[in-house]
Design a protein around this motif. Structure first.
Motif, mmCIF file in Angstrom:
data_model
loop_
_atom_site.group_PDB
_atom_site.id
_atom_site.type_symbol
_atom_site.label_atom_id
_atom_site.label_comp_id
_atom_site.label_asym_id
_atom_site.label_seq_id
_atom_site.Cartn_x
_atom_site.Cartn_y
_atom_site.Cartn_z
ATOM 1 N N ARG A 165 1.504 1.858 -3.535
ATOM 2 C CA ARG A 165 0.267 2.288 -4.174
ATOM 3 C C ARG A 165 0.081 3.790 -3.935
ATOM 4 N N LYS A 166 0.425 4.258 -2.748
ATOM 5 C CA LYS A 166 0.307 5.686 -2.440
ATOM 6 C C LYS A 166 1.242 6.498 -3.334
ATOM 7 N N SER A 213 0.830 -1.214 0.000
ATOM 8 C CA SER A 213 0.000 0.000 0.000
ATOM 9 C C SER A 213 0.865 1.265 0.000
ATOM 10 N N HIS A 214 2.057 1.184 0.571
ATOM 11 C CA HIS A 214 2.990 2.316 0.528
ATOM 12 C C HIS A 214 3.321 2.665 -0.921
ATOM 13 N N ASN A 231 -0.462 6.914 -6.573
ATOM 14 C CA ASN A 231 -1.534 7.906 -6.490
ATOM 15 C C ASN A 231 -0.982 9.321 -6.418
ATOM 16 N N LEU A 232 0.086 9.527 -5.646
ATOM 17 C CA LEU A 232 0.704 10.855 -5.557
ATOM 18 C C LEU A 232 1.272 11.274 -6.906
#
Length: 186
Positions: free
Chosen positions: A173-174, A170-171, A177-178
């Motif tokens: 994935r962020k 998830s890190h 997204n950023l």
């Protein structure tokens, strides 16, 4: 020309080998544990001297055939993980043995002796590198990535991801997204 040295581990091992190369006037770069790029050819006399010097240090110069086999193993793994759009092979050990016509245990011992990592760990590290790329640069969700890289479950991928990188998927994935938001603002 690449020379392969068995048992060359750690910084001290690299420095000891580099010292022997310098003593013999052989100009080489240590590119990784177990591998030396020699800029010019090496005479059979200097090769023999290097072999003898390395033996006294507990190292062994590996013949070119075994060195080429190591490169083939690496290339097969990179090809399967990074350049194959289909699902990774389930029986990787069997696939590798069949492809290279050698027993997997023998290949693994050879690889470990020169690269200081098992074939399985090398394969897993590349799978996680590929997972990171897919998380950041593709729209695939974690289930799709786990399937593509032949993990039995998302939790298996997540556990190995965390073990190798120290972070959760998830890190990454962020980060994706950023990156997407930053590109929209440009």
């Amino acid at each position: 020309m690449i020379l392969y040295v068995r048992n060359m581990m750690g910084f001290r091992g690299k420095m000891a080998v580099k010292s022997e190369l310098d003593k013999l006037g052989i100009h080489g770069n240590l590119i990784s544990y177990g591998e030396i790029i020699v800029k010019e050819g090496i005479s059979s006399e200097n090769r023999k001297r290097l072999e003898d010097a390395l033996k006294t240090l507990g190292f062994e110069l590996v013949d070119e055939q075994k060195g080429l086999l190591i490169e083939k193993i690496k290339n097969i793994i990179v090809e399967l993980v990074h350049y194959n759009d289909t699902q990774c092979i389930k029986d990787f050990q069997g696939y590798l043995s069949k492809k290279l016509h050698h027993n997997y245990t023998w290949l693994d011992n050879l690889f470990l002796g020169i690269q200081n990592i098992t074939i399985e760990k090398f394969f897993n590290v590349h799978k996680i590198e590929r997972a990171k790329e897919l998380l950041v640069y593709s729209r695939n969700n974690l289930s799709q990535i786990a399937y593509q890289l032949n993990y039995d479950s998302v939790s298996q991928l997540s556990g190995q991801f965390r073990k190798i990188t120290g972070f959760s998927p998830s890190h990454y994935r962020k980060i994706r997204n950023l990156r997407h938001v930053a590109n929209q603002n440009v």
